[in-house]
Enzyme design. Sequence first.
Site, PDB file in Angstrom:
ATOM      1  CB  CYS A   1      -1.945   4.120  -8.243  1.00 53.47           C
ATOM      2  SG  CYS A   1      -1.832   4.417  -6.449  1.00 53.47           S
ATOM      3  CG  ASN A   2      -4.380  10.161  -8.507  1.00 58.86           C
ATOM      4  OD1 ASN A   2      -4.169  11.127  -9.216  1.00 58.86           O
ATOM      5  ND2 ASN A   2      -5.449   9.387  -8.676  1.00 58.86           N
ATOM      6  CB  THR A   3      -1.023   7.293  -3.484  1.00 60.13           C
ATOM      7  OG1 THR A   3      -2.382   7.675  -3.251  1.00 60.13           O
ATOM      8  CG2 THR A   3      -0.231   7.560  -2.230  1.00 60.13           C
ATOM      9  CB  ALA A   4       1.611   4.735  -7.514  1.00 60.79           C
TER      10      ALA A   4
ATOM     11  CB  CYS B   1      -8.065   8.229  -4.946  1.00 61.08           C
ATOM     12  SG  CYS B   1      -7.933   6.451  -4.627  1.00 61.08           S
TER      13      CYS B   1
ATOM     14  CE  LYS C   1      -6.921   1.546  -2.292  1.00 58.98           C
ATOM     15  NZ  LYS C   1      -6.401   1.236  -3.638  1.00 58.98           N
TER      16      LYS C   1
ATOM     17  CB  THR D   1      -5.017   8.400  -0.376  1.00 65.16           C
ATOM     18  OG1 THR D   1      -3.832   8.850  -1.047  1.00 65.16           O
ATOM     19  CG2 THR D   1      -5.740   7.375  -1.236  1.00 65.16           C
TER      20      THR D   1
ATOM     21  CG  ASP E   1      -1.967   1.077   1.155  1.00 71.11           C
ATOM     22  OD1 ASP E   1      -2.976   0.865   0.460  1.00 71.11           O
ATOM     23  OD2 ASP E   1      -1.753   2.156   1.749  1.00 71.11           O
ATOM     24  NE  ARG E   2      -0.541   1.999  -4.083  1.00 68.88           N
ATOM     25  CZ  ARG E   2      -1.309   0.930  -3.966  1.00 68.88           C
ATOM     26  NH1 ARG E   2      -0.797  -0.238  -3.625  1.00 68.88           N
ATOM     27  NH2 ARG E   2      -2.604   1.000  -4.142  1.00 68.88           N
ATOM     28  CB  THR E   3      -1.774   5.755   1.865  1.00 65.82           C
ATOM     29  OG1 THR E   3      -2.345   6.366   0.699  1.00 65.82           O
ATOM     30  CG2 THR E   3      -2.039   6.635   3.061  1.00 65.82           C
TER      31      THR E   3
END
Lengths: 231, 231
Positions: free
Chosen positions: B83-86, B195, B165, B125, B48-50
């Site tokens: 994936c934005n966070t990625a 997201c 998710k 996120t 998980d990125r966050t």
Amino acid sequence: MKKVIGIIGGMGPLATADLFRKITLHAAVASDQEHPRVVIDSNTDIPDRTEALLHGGKSPVPEMVNSARRLERAGAEVLVMPCNTAHCFFDEVASSVRIPMLHMITLTCDALRARGVKRAGLLATDGTVRTGIYQNAFDDNDIALLTPPPAAQAAVMDIIYGGIKAGKLDYDASAFRAACEGLLAAGAETLVLGCTELPPVFELYHLDYSAVDPTLELALGALRFAGCPIK
Amino acid sequence: MKKVIGIIGGMGPLATADLFRKITLHAAVASDQEHPRVVIDSNTDIPDRTEALLHGGKSPVPEMVNSARRLERAGAEVLVMPCNTAHCFFDEVASSVRIPMLHMITLTCDALRARGVKRAGLLATDGTVRTGIYQNAFDDNDIALLTPPPAAQAAVMDIIYGGIKAGKLDYDASAFRAACEGLLAAGAETLVLGCTELPPVFELYHLDYSAVDPTLELALGALRFAGCPIK
């Protein structure tokens, strides 16, 4: 440890996206990481299957085998192929790799048997209908199979090729509706969406006849094989 | 000759399916064979990125790089990452391959500028919000960015992690609705679905606020790069 699912795709791309979405939505998991890993080759270099079967078109087998082997190299532990007509070439593709491949039409027969269906109507391409791939599987399971008369069959082909594969969101589905209603009036208890473009057709054009969705059966079969809980 | 699109997926799987579907539906083509070939690694082994950005969780970079290289080996000529966070790890992944990689957040900024938006609300996120990845891109383009107050931000996180998710189709979206309405009431002209799980959230829970969809902008960017006509 969940197994890696490989999808030989591009036959067509929307059917491939539909299978992947169904695999994802039916996994009973609580995080990204619990989903099985899925590798997809949406290989639009694969020639048209119906064209090859009925009109002497180029064989799709070499490109299907290329995809199968690429997916095996990328780590796939089981293969699925979301295209009914492509199942006419199932043995040639399955024998080209060391990993197992799930058979969508066998899984669909299992689902119909489990529901006690004795008579089903087939919506599929000319290639799928004429090669008898559903007919043979249904005969083995004592399920009667109805197919549309020629004009209705032409309407089925047209919504697949002139509607969904051509990306026409405003396609007039009335002739296709009539084909569905004809099969039901002739005694079909349910319709087999025997072309993987048809579940998106039913969704996009808001059709809601009783139907069995081989793409969904393949998604559930892949999740079972991968060891993933199903919802 | 159309270029092959590679998707680093699994972050999450439904967002990956959503991008693939958008690439397919927006290609202005008339047959399977005219679509670009798309290869996808829905790699759910990526942590998980966050969690990695904010709570010292395992780095997602090694598995993202594994996927990028596998896709390059499978023939991909351009990479995209839904994936934005990625995108906080964009440079590390992009520099691990020889092929180009498209940047979803840059493409989203371009789309907002083209629409003349001066003030947008960010739904994303905690990882994406706190690392300032949108903020920095928006500052460079003179677009003001509003983010939700803490309780509303918690509702955004919850619909992403506890709703989509976790695969809850019956999730109660009312707190998330209030977060959207709060941003609009505070002057946001449109909402950025920052997201990639949020476009499916808007679809599944039938939300219809004015919004820019970075997944769609990435799909259009990939089609343009692949040389495929767009509709």
